[in-house]
Design an enzyme around this catalytic site. Structure first.
Site, short mmCIF file in Angstrom:
data_model
loop_
_atom_site.label_atom_id
_atom_site.label_comp_id
_atom_site.label_asym_id
_atom_site.label_seq_id
_atom_site.Cartn_x
_atom_site.Cartn_y
_atom_site.Cartn_z
CG ASP A 9 6.86 -2.93 0.12
OD1 ASP A 9 7.35 -4.34 0.57
OD2 ASP A 9 5.95 -1.86 0.42
CE LYS A 71 7.86 -8.28 -3.74
NZ LYS A 71 7.16 -7.65 -3.30
CD GLU A 172 5.36 -7.67 0.77
OE1 GLU A 172 3.92 -7.63 0.03
OE2 GLU A 172 5.92 -7.42 0.15
CG ASP A 194 -0.36 -6.10 0.90
OD1 ASP A 194 0.49 -6.03 -0.43
OD2 ASP A 194 1.14 -7.35 1.37
#
Lengths: 723, 170
Positions: A9, A71, A172, A194
């Site tokens: 992850d 990211k 994810e 999420d």
């Protein structure tokens, strides 16, 4: 024994790695014994590179050499809104590269975003190798479901640079659902909510035994827990400015302290209803006077600060449910993923929205890596035990005349999928055609993400309308797009991985791999006496009458700080259920976590009720490993900014002319009578799809001819009428 | 769905353009949405690229082609509007594939037609029913809808509206 493949992850703030062996999923802790590792890369003056917690500690000393939250930048264009914000706020240098790409400059060196990500992946790989005791070369990497093709492609490149064969780019929420439902023979419809450090995803899935079908997904790649932190930073800075007249935002060191405080307060409020924020000596003014910040913050105040951000997520949820064709009460369960979902205010609002209690026993920080590991194991084992039927999060479009983008594949279409359109040339003897591919939900080309463009010239020249070119759009199971153009007459094809102009070419990738700069990463350090790690003390997880265990271990060391910020060496506290007896912490197993205890290294250092934490320069120095996200960007990312896409308009002339041929060559007559040579090269898509007129604006010929440098036009029978 | 031998996979990939979506998913033309979903799941177990990654590249690409067509078929058949447009196309001998974007726009148009009436008289009485409903005269609205249905006896939307109007009128 089967091959080893890990699940990673790769988070905005923290990353996590897991593996499935002998039917058991384990999160592999780093050398500090922590399940998650900060997604931070620090470039030392001596050329060495630190990744993770050691790097995070560096932020306060060398903000310009420490790259965090990368990211948020991966797979983006230099001119994008996100990059502009980062430039304004980040202490590290973001510079423009060729073709609107971006690089991070550290000293004399420049790094592409995939290379930075590769360093984090490389660290995760090393952690896994150290724990498993054998080399690891294969991985499944989880990305936000709402990542576009550019971001997925860049992530895949990162894996390659890190020496990993990326078996799959996995969404994810899908990973989380897999982790939840794998091998349980469920028949359920669930939503995965999420909220990570920098992105929000919602997916609705149907789990039917071994099949995990994503019904819909939606998200916001500009919204995450770091935006919550920014709100608190703003509040603290504003209050400080009113009180002292000093703008803390101008001082990078003060700003870093605010960020650490804001992040700590968020985590504190996940456990308590009130926290005490103390930042002694936040700044020294020109008279040499030192100022501090002391303030209590209740969860109610905090909720008011971030409420609109939270509400934004539910608009996205509305969209996902509607796309899935379900209503909240149809759902059998709601899973919460991501660190910020520990906040009671999130749990409360989610409960209210979905009209049900979120699932318990899911560790929001680990569930994604665990799901990725399950899938990785499945991809290297001879038997397929789970089938993931995922969707593409964004519509795939092709640029047409008038700056519009016509839908070819709709969002939430299952993948893999392929669609073909047929085009023809627009002029006699035309040399080449130009194809632009977009992803997004707007009919206006510039409001979508440009994935790439390519020109196709490998066809036999002919009179206009005679050449037939099939353009095939494909989305594979990674969600990655490729486009092929084929000349029907000769079968000659030009195939392209749609390379965004700012992305890395094969050659550049090879160069980066040859350079081997990831080799400079200092291997997972062995702690010496001066290294201190601040871990977690989830107070609530420990019954009040339980004596607190004090234990001197190196792994998962926890520091308690008193008001004077002195370290209390004997104050190392470990969560009861995770206290490793030996420095080498045992891997955390994947058994559903019992309540909020599985949080080693994720909660703030807490003292007592009300929980308090202090921040001073000293604290920050030893705070080498607080592994949750550090606030990275201020400003409000919730204002969903859509990047303007610079559509090149200089490509006028022969190479732009394309006509969708489909079946009716006589459609070309639509254009008859006008002198096409004046067009400056629009490409026409002529089809039988008269239905287009129902939903897409159609060009009148005048509009068409006034628009230079555009590519394709969707013309159909109906388009005659407005003329 | 049983495992397939390599020769069968290659044969299927070769003739795939001749199969319509129902044949591909082993479905009857009147298959329910639930049937469609189950067929998609069981077909995916056979053709999903993940399940076939060990095959040699020729076979893998054949399986990949089938998998893409399977998702295409599912994307059309699972949605009533797209499926309607596809059925129309099949009925008129228009080929075994439909472009997804087209199926959607055709489907939307069909849907709009259903919702507003496909015939001039149907539309007329449906509009009258709406006016009555706005005034709160549900009995009158039900009568108008009843009349609209004589022109479009298979309009499901009109039927459901009529049912609702009758309930309100009580």
């Amino acid at each position: 024994m089967s091959e080893i493949a890990i699940g990673i992850d790769l988070g905005t703030s923290n990353s996590c790695v897991a593996v499935m062996q002998n039917g058991k999923v384990e999160v592999l802790p780093n050398a500090y014994g922590e399940a998650t590792t900060a997604s931070v890369v620090a470039f030392r003056e001596d050329g060495g590179i630190n990744v993770g917690n050691a790097a995070k500690a560096n932020i306060i000393h060398c903000p310009d050499r420490t790259v965090h939250s990368s990211k948020r930048l991966i797979g983006r264009y230099f001119f994008s809104q996100e990059v502009k914000k980062a430039q304004a706020i980040c202490s590290y240098q973001i510079i423009e590269a060729e073709n609107h790409g971006l690089r991070i400059q550290v000293g004399e060196e420049c790094f592409s975003l995939p290379e930075i990500a590769a360093m984090i992946l490389s660290e995760m790989k090393s952690i896994a190798e150290a724990r498993i005791g054998q080399p690891v070369t294969k991985a499944v990497i989880a990305v936000p479901a709402y990542f576009n093709d550019n971001q997925r492609q860049a992530t895949k490149d990162a894996g390659r640079i890190a020496g990993l064969e990326v078996l799959r780019i996995l969404n994810e929420p899908t990973a989380a659902a897999l982790s939840y439902g794998f091998g349980r023979g469920l028949s359920q419809r669930v939503a995965v909510w999420d909220l990570g450090g920098g992105t929000f995803d919602i997916s609705v899935l149907e789990i039917g035994d071994d099949v995990f079908e994503v019904l819909s997904t939606a998200g916001d790649t500009f919204l995450g827990g770091e935006d919550f932190d920014d709100r608190l930073i703003d509040l603290l800075a504003d209050e400080f400015a009113v009180r002292t007249g000093i703008n803390l935002r101008n001082d990078p060191f003060a700003l870093e302290k605010l960020k650490v405080a804001a992040e700590g307060a968020k985590k504190g409020l996940s456990l308590e209803s009130e926290v005490e924020i103390r930042i002694p000596d936040v700044i020294t003014d020109e008279n040499g006077e030192s100022h501090s910040i002391e303030r209590s913050l209740t969860s109610i105040e905090y909720a008011a600060l971030v409420n609109d951000l939270v509400q934004t997520t539910f608009k996205v949820c509305d969209e996902a449910l509607q796309q899935a064709g379900v209503v909240a009460r149809d759902l059998d369960g709601v899973m919460l993923v991501g660190g910020p979902t520990r906040l009671p205010l999130i749990r409360d609002t989610v409960r209210e929205y979905f009209q049900q209690e979120p699932r318990e026993g899911i560790d929001p920080d680990r569930v994604v890596a665990m799901g990725a590991a399950i899938h990785a194991a499945s991809l290297v084992s001879p038997d397929q035990e789970a089938y993931l039927l995922d969707v593409t999060p964004l519509s795939l479009r092709i640029g047409i005349v008038g700056g519009l983008a016509e839908k070819v594949i709709e969002r939430n279409t299952p993948v893999p999928i392929e669609q073909t359109r047929t085009f023809t040339t627009f002029k006699d003897g035309q040399e080449s055609v130009e194809i632009k591919v977009f992803q997004g939900e707007s009919q206006e080309a510039e409001d979508n993400e440009l994935l790439g463009q390519f020109s196709f010239a490998d066809f036999d020249k002919g009179a206009r309308g005679e050449v037939e070119i099939d353009v095939t759009f494909e989305i594979n199971t990674d969600g990655i797009v490729s486009v092929t153009a084929t000349d029907r007459a000769t079968g000659r094809a030009a195939s392209t991985r749609i390379t965004l102009s700012s992305g890395l070419s094969e050659d550049e990738l090879d160069d980066i791999i040859d350079q081997g700069r990831t080799d400079r990463i200092e291997q997972t350090p062995v702690l010496d006496e001066n290294d201190h790690v601040i871990g977690a003390i989830p107070l609530k997880s420990i019954p009040a009458d339980t004596p607190v265990i004090f234990e001197e271990t190196r792994a998962s060391k926890t520091k308690l700080l008193d008001d004077d910020s002195d370290l209390i060496e004997e104050g190392d506290i470990l969560p009861l259920d995770e206290a490793p007896a030996v420095p080498e912490a045992a891997p955390v197993t994947a058994a559903p976590a019992e309540g909020p205890t599985g949080e080693s290294g994720e909660a703030p250092q807490l003292k007592s009720e009300p929980s308090a934490f202090d921040l001073s320069e000293k604290t920050a120095q030893v705070n080498s490993s607080d592994p949750d996200e550090i606030a990275a960007f201020s400003g409000n990312f919730a204002e969903k900014a859509v990047d303007p896409i610079a559509i090149s308009t200089e490509d006028e002339g022969d190479e732009l002319d394309l006509i969708d041929l489909d079946d009716d060559a006589e459609d070309l007559d639509l254009l008859g009578g006008d002198d096409e040579d004046d067009l400056g090269g629009p490409i026409l898509e002529l089809g039988r799809d008269a239905e287009l007129a129902d939903t897409e604006p159609v060009m009148t010929k005048d509009e068409l001819f006034e628009t230079p440098g555009t590519d394709l036009s969707a013309l159909d029978d109906d388009s005659e009428e407005p003329r | 769905m049983p495992e397939m031998a390599p020769t069968e996979i290659k044969a299927l990939a070769r003739i795939i353009d001749e199969l319509d979506y129902y044949q591909l998913l082993h479905l009857k033309p009147n298959a329910s949405p639930r049937d469609v979903k189950l067929a998609f799941h069981s077909t995916s177990r056979v053709f999903h690229p993940d399940a076939n990654r060990h095959l040699d590249s020729d076979l893998r690409s054949a399986v990949g082609d089938i998998a893409k067509r399977v998702t295409e078929a599912y994307q059309v058949l699972r949605d009533a509007r797209r499926r309607g447009a596809y059925d129309d196309q099949l009925g008129s001998g228009g080929g075994s594939r439909i472009r997804l974007a087209e199926a959607l726009t055709a489907g939307s148009r069909q849907d709009t037609e259903t919702r507003q009436g496909r015939t001039p008289q149907g539309r007329q009485y449906f509009n009258l029913a709406n006016l009555d409903a706005k005034r709160g005269d549900w009995a009158a609205a039900a009568r108008q809808l009843q009349t609209a249905l004589t022109f479009e006896p298979d309009n499901e939307f009109f039927k459901s509206e009529l049912k609702a109007a009758r309930e309100k009128a009580r």
